[in-house]
Design a protein around this motif. Structure first.
Motif, PDB file in Angstrom:
ATOM      1  N   LEU A 235      34.406  22.930  93.483  1.00 22.92           N
ATOM      2  CA  LEU A 235      33.788  23.955  94.328  1.00 22.92           C
ATOM      3  C   LEU A 235      34.890  24.623  95.135  1.00 22.92           C
ATOM      4  O   LEU A 235      35.625  23.940  95.852  1.00 22.92           O
ATOM      5  CB  LEU A 235      32.803  23.337  95.333  1.00 22.92           C
ATOM      6  N   LYS A 236      35.012  25.932  95.003  1.00 28.19           N
ATOM      7  CA  LYS A 236      36.032  26.637  95.800  1.00 28.19           C
ATOM      8  C   LYS A 236      35.357  27.531  96.832  1.00 28.19           C
ATOM      9  O   LYS A 236      34.430  28.291  96.502  1.00 28.19           O
ATOM     10  CB  LYS A 236      36.926  27.468  94.875  1.00 28.19           C
ATOM     11  N   PHE A 237      35.806  27.428  98.077  1.00 29.40           N
ATOM     12  CA  PHE A 237      35.245  28.273  99.137  1.00 29.40           C
ATOM     13  C   PHE A 237      36.312  29.230  99.640  1.00 29.40           C
ATOM     14  O   PHE A 237      37.386  28.799 100.080  1.00 29.40           O
ATOM     15  CB  PHE A 237      34.696  27.410 100.281  1.00 29.40           C
TER      16      PHE A 237
ATOM     17  N   ARG B 252      48.276  36.258  96.626  1.00 33.08           N
ATOM     18  CA  ARG B 252      47.063  36.501  97.399  1.00 33.08           C
ATOM     19  C   ARG B 252      45.805  36.251  96.555  1.00 33.08           C
ATOM     20  O   ARG B 252      45.745  36.618  95.385  1.00 33.08           O
ATOM     21  CB  ARG B 252      47.061  37.922  97.957  1.00 33.08           C
ATOM     22  N   GLY B 253      44.831  35.643  97.173  1.00 31.07           N
ATOM     23  CA  GLY B 253      43.595  35.294  96.472  1.00 31.07           C
ATOM     24  C   GLY B 253      43.742  34.068  95.575  1.00 31.07           C
ATOM     25  O   GLY B 253      42.860  33.748  94.786  1.00 31.07           O
ATOM     26  N   GLY B 254      44.875  33.343  95.730  1.00 28.86           N
ATOM     27  CA  GLY B 254      45.229  32.285  94.783  1.00 28.86           C
ATOM     28  C   GLY B 254      44.363  31.044  94.791  1.00 28.86           C
ATOM     29  O   GLY B 254      44.493  30.202  93.898  1.00 28.86           O
ATOM     30  N   SER B 255      43.450  30.905  95.757  1.00 34.34           N
ATOM     31  CA  SER B 255      42.618  29.694  95.764  1.00 34.34           C
ATOM     32  C   SER B 255      41.701  29.633  94.542  1.00 34.34           C
ATOM     33  O   SER B 255      41.363  28.546  94.068  1.00 34.34           O
ATOM     34  CB  SER B 255      41.762  29.637  97.030  1.00 34.34           C
ATOM     35  N   ASP B 256      41.308  30.805  94.042  1.00 36.73           N
ATOM     36  CA  ASP B 256      40.495  30.820  92.810  1.00 36.73           C
ATOM     37  C   ASP B 256      41.293  30.163  91.674  1.00 36.73           C
ATOM     38  O   ASP B 256      40.757  29.415  90.857  1.00 36.73           O
ATOM     39  CB  ASP B 256      40.184  32.264  92.373  1.00 36.73           C
ATOM     40  N   TYR B 257      42.591  30.492  91.655  1.00 37.95           N
ATOM     41  CA  TYR B 257      43.476  29.986  90.602  1.00 37.95           C
ATOM     42  C   TYR B 257      43.627  28.472  90.736  1.00 37.95           C
ATOM     43  O   TYR B 257      43.567  27.734  89.753  1.00 37.95           O
ATOM     44  CB  TYR B 257      44.818  30.708  90.745  1.00 37.95           C
TER      45      TYR B 257
ATOM     46  N   ALA C  40      38.933  43.494  90.094  1.00 39.22           N
ATOM     47  CA  ALA C  40      37.706  42.967  90.709  1.00 39.22           C
ATOM     48  C   ALA C  40      38.114  41.834  91.652  1.00 39.22           C
ATOM     49  O   ALA C  40      38.350  40.702  91.237  1.00 39.22           O
ATOM     50  CB  ALA C  40      36.744  42.459  89.643  1.00 39.22           C
ATOM     51  N   LYS C  41      38.234  42.156  92.931  1.00 40.54           N
ATOM     52  CA  LYS C  41      38.880  41.254  93.901  1.00 40.54           C
ATOM     53  C   LYS C  41      38.205  39.890  94.012  1.00 40.54           C
ATOM     54  O   LYS C  41      38.812  38.916  94.473  1.00 40.54           O
ATOM     55  CB  LYS C  41      38.889  41.946  95.273  1.00 40.54           C
ATOM     56  N   ILE C  42      36.967  39.815  93.603  1.00 38.07           N
ATOM     57  CA  ILE C  42      36.227  38.550  93.710  1.00 38.07           C
ATOM     58  C   ILE C  42      36.928  37.420  92.952  1.00 38.07           C
ATOM     59  O   ILE C  42      36.733  36.248  93.267  1.00 38.07           O
ATOM     60  CB  ILE C  42      34.760  38.756  93.241  1.00 38.07           C
TER      61      ILE C  42
HETATM   62 MG    MG Z   1      39.482  35.715  97.097  1.00 41.08          MG
END
Ligand code: MG
Ligand code: ADP
Ligand code: ASP
Length: 446
Positions: A4-6, A194-199, A252-254
């Motif tokens: 689960l990623k928040f 940036r946004g790397g938590s998804d990764y 798509a920044k999401i």
């Molecule tokens: Mg993000």
């Protein structure tokens, strides 16, 4: 095992963190990947910038304000004064360590540590809060697991080996870790951009052979257009890995631009969910391609177009090889490529070495540079709708068009100033198609 990623938007206040704890508390066996509280990484980037400009007091002032935000968060999350004090002390220690590193003339490299602070502190407070609510959770240090290779890419084999060696997730349970942060190949603290938590979430999901990777954010799934620029966008219920990867890569920044491939390689579905509305369906991303018109449109900015024109290219072999060798040499990725008989046009994002790159390319032909462009990417069953897409963008000055080999996307390059109008024009096309589809369905039913 579930991952689960928040995201930061789900962790922006005490209220939101309480929602997150409720979602996590419904599970007994999962890895929770935490981003930094909303806005913190932006502020930390500012700290590094000011420090580099020798505005040390400005940098320390911002650090102090970030620390204060975390102190307030602790006061709002916990009731008992001794627990608040203990949490604020932990926060203080983490900030003090980074301040010390910044001020140590021999440390040499504090940038990565500064940027990592948001995830460090946020994940620590969440872990403490979960324990406070009676849930037993284990805190895992992502820096011991995720390391970049020489090409600055995470290495899934190395990750799997480290997970095994450290035994980090051996027992079933709740594990709390940090997204985004990692070590580089030199052993310095770094990050997945940036946004790397998804990764981080998809890399861990793949390494642990998770059954599902849930990415929790502030919107009910991936929308069919960029909701920051276009009104009345709609969530897409199902996407294939290929479609999601394309949309993520093209803005798509999401989703982080590279985060789909680890899940795709291990065939682990990704579910996008909304922390603000946990019962909303969100978007399910998996291997199957589900047909149905144009699915979505995304865009990314700060694109530069390079056009290389040479008479020597006509009917000659080896030209493209030489051309791309130059990009290789400068380690600059190319996104979109189009060719004619005497010219090649490419787009790049990274312009740090632009002057040197252009100089080198000039040995191959005449080079022109067009800055401030945007890439607009249309994903779905493009073959069926190619003519309509071209018709929709007819009023705009399109610089480049590329039809993806997988034929699930068409990529357009337009002046940045026209991006929003192009997104809107394509959105109207999607809406008309949906209306037409619904009408033919009604006729069929009648
Ligand atoms: Mg993000
Ligand atoms: P998080 O902090 O959870 O990682 P992000 O800000 O990185 O959240 O991503 C969510 C945001 O992405 C949404 O609030 C929305 O504004 C933006 N966004 C851009 N394009 C899309 C899209 N096609 N679908 C959904 N959200 C999108
Ligand atoms: N905190 C990092 C960022 O703001 C990573 C992330 O949120 O995924 O980019």
């Amino acid at each position: 095992m579930l991952v689960l990623k928040f995201g930061g938007t789900s962790l922006g206040s005490a209220e939101r963190i309480k929602n997150v704890a409720e979602i996590v508390n419904a599970h007994d066996n999962c890895v929770v990947v935490c981003s930094a509280m909303a806005g913190v990484t932006n502020a930390l980037e500012q700290v590094n910038k000011l420090w580099e400009q020798d505005d040390h007091s400005g940098a320390l002032d911002i650090l102090g304000r970030i620390q204060y935000r975390f102190d307030v968060l602790c006061q709002e999350l916990f009731y008992e004064q001794d627990i608040i004090t203990a949490n604020c002390r932990e926060v203080k220690e983490m900030f003090a360590a980074v301040r010390e590193l910044l001020q140590d003339p021999f440390s040499g490299y504090a940038t990565g540590n500064v940027l990592s602070l948001g995830e460090w502190v946020t994940s620590r407070i969440i872990n403490n809060y979960l324990c406070y609510t009676g849930k037993v959770s284990t805190y895992v240090n992502a820096l011991e697991l995720i390391r970049l290779n020489e090409q600055d890419e995470p290495d899934p084999f190395d990750l799997a080996r480290r997970i095994k060696e450290t035994g980090s997730f051996n027992e079933p349970g709740i594990y709390i870790t940090q997204g985004y942060i990692c070590m580089d190949s030199q052993g310095r603290v770094s990050n997945l951009k940036r946004g790397g938590s998804d990764y981080t979430a998809t890399l861990l999901g793949a390494a642990l052979h998770a059954s599902l990777i849930e990415i929790w954010t502030d919107i009910d799934g991936l929308h069919n257009n960029d909701p920051r620029y276009v009104e009345d966008t709609m969530p897409i219920r199902e996407l294939s890995f290929a479609e999601a990867a394309e949309l993520a890569y093209f803005g798509a920044k999401i989703l982080h631009p590279s985060c789909v491939w680890p899940a795709r390689e291990q065939n682990i579905p990704i579910q996008l969910k909304n922390t603000m509305d946990p019962d909303a369906r969100g978007t399910h991303i998996q291997s199957r391609q589900i047909s149905g018109g144009i699915k979505a449109i995304a865009a990314k900015d700060n694109i530069t177009v390079l056009r290389i024109t040479s008479g020597r290219m006509f009917n000659a072999y080896g030209f493209l090889h030489k051309l791309f060798q130059v990009f290789d040499e400068f380690k600059i990725p190319v996104d979109v490529v189009t060719t004619s008989e005497v010219s090649v046009s490419v787009t790049i994002e990274d312009t740090t070495a632009l002057a040197g790159l252009v100089l080198q390319l000039q040995s191959l032909g005449r080079v022109s540079v067009e800055t401030n462009r945007s890439i607009v990417c249309v994903v779905g069953n493009i073959q069926e709708h190619l003519a309509e897409v071209i018709q929709a963008v007819k009023p705009f000055s399109v610089d480049m068009v590329s039809l993806g080999a997988s034929s699930n996307n068409i990529t357009l390059v337009v002046p940045h100033g026209q991006k929003v109008e192009v997104l809107q024009a394509l959105h109207n096309l999607v809406n008309n198609n949906n209306v037409n589809r619904q009408e033919s369905w009604i006729q069929l039913q009648a």
